[in-house]
Design an enzyme around this catalytic site. Structure first.
Site, PDB file in Angstrom:
ATOM      1  N   ARG A  69       0.452  -1.459   0.007  1.00 45.31           N
ATOM      2  CA  ARG A  69       0.293   0.069   0.321  1.00 45.31           C
ATOM      3  C   ARG A  69       1.028   1.469  -0.025  1.00 45.31           C
ATOM      4  O   ARG A  69       0.412   1.785  -0.369  1.00 45.31           O
ATOM      5  CB  ARG A  69      -0.741  -0.027   0.985  1.00 45.31           C
ATOM      6  N   ARG A  82     -25.594   0.860  -5.704  1.00 45.51           N
ATOM      7  CA  ARG A  82     -26.222  -0.983  -5.450  1.00 45.51           C
ATOM      8  C   ARG A  82     -26.962  -1.173  -4.150  1.00 45.51           C
ATOM      9  O   ARG A  82     -26.507  -0.323  -2.784  1.00 45.51           O
ATOM     10  CB  ARG A  82     -24.225  -1.537  -4.914  1.00 45.51           C
ATOM     11  N   ARG A 121     -25.024  -1.584   1.966  1.00 48.58           N
ATOM     12  CA  ARG A 121     -24.564  -0.888   2.430  1.00 48.58           C
ATOM     13  C   ARG A 121     -24.103   0.471   3.562  1.00 48.58           C
ATOM     14  O   ARG A 121     -24.477   1.383   2.683  1.00 48.58           O
ATOM     15  CB  ARG A 121     -23.157  -1.304   2.360  1.00 48.58           C
ATOM     16  N   ARG A 178     -13.648   8.204  -0.241  1.00 48.96           N
ATOM     17  CA  ARG A 178     -12.780   6.629   0.064  1.00 48.96           C
ATOM     18  C   ARG A 178     -11.904   6.476  -1.454  1.00 48.96           C
ATOM     19  O   ARG A 178     -11.043   6.119  -1.572  1.00 48.96           O
ATOM     20  CB  ARG A 178     -13.916   4.805  -0.814  1.00 48.96           C
TER      21      ARG A 178
END
Length: 227
Positions: free
Chosen positions: A97, A136, A170, A181
């Site tokens: 990362r 979603r 979610r 994000r």
């Protein structure tokens, strides 16, 4: 030389933000080339369960509420790469990362005469990704996936698969969270893009098209990298 006759195990890295399809594409590459997908989370859980030396060290750190160090992750990865199922190669998901982790990974691989075969960046459009992810939702009964724009139930309010009438989303699949994000991903990954580009192993592919088209692009990239 094809994938079946490669003597040095391939090491691939998939770079891409949440929702870019890394998991789906990694599974296809596993099936096509006989590779093994390795995610940091799975590696840690398996090492802890197996009570390896590195796993026990990771367990102690996690139970103390701290982050597992790069050294421990590298030690766990070193053990995992020695397993027989990794003989043809691996796809790394979630590691490295940072450029510090990338350098540590290069050091680990050099011990085994290996190197990064390709670091593949799944390129996406942020605005489209916000729409894709924030729309979603799933059936609360069977888990069938739907989308506000791309896949609505044939009968409004009723699952196509099981007929259930309750759905769920979610909590983090909202436009603000997704945008945050994505921004964090780009800030974190930009140095890795530069790092692997400077090492001549970076490949880019458009991840906004059809799954099959993306899979074909990745198959060509990986096939060339493993040859």
């Amino acid at each position: 030389m094809d994938a079946a006759t490669t003597t040095t195990p391939a090491v691939l890295i998939l770079l891409g933000p949440p929702g870019a399809g890394k998991g789906t594409q990694a599974r296809m590459l596993e099936d096509t080339f006989g590779l093994v997908q390795l995610s940091t989370g799975d590696l840690l859980r398996a090492a802890v369960a197996a009570e390896t030396e590195a796993g026990l060290a990771a367990k102690a750190v996690m139970e103390a509420g701290d982050l597992v160090s790069d050294e421990i992750v590298i030690a766990i990865l070193r053990d995992r790469l020695d397993e027989p199922d990794c003989a043809k190669g691996v796809i790394l998901d979630g590691f490295p990362r940072t450029t510090v982790q990338a350098e540590a990974l290069d050091g680990l691989l050099s011990e085994n005469g290996q190197k990064i075969s390709a670091a593949i960046s799944l390129e996406v459009e942020d605005a489209e990704m916000v729409t894709r992810i924030s729309g979603r939702y799933t059936c609360a009964g069977c888990g069938e996936g739907f989308h506000d724009t791309f896949k609505v139930p044939a009968v409004e309010g009723k699952c196509d698969k099981c007929g259930h009438t309750e759905f769920k989303r979610r909590a983090d699949d909202n436009a603000e969270t997704v945008a945050s994000r994505l921004a964090a991903y780009h800030a974190q990954t930009a140095p890795l893009i530069t790092y692997y580009e400077s090492h001549g192993v970076l490949q880019r592919t458009n991840a906004m098209g059809k799954i099959e088209d993306i899979a074909n692009d990745l198959k060509n990239i990986v096939g060339h990298a493993m040859s």
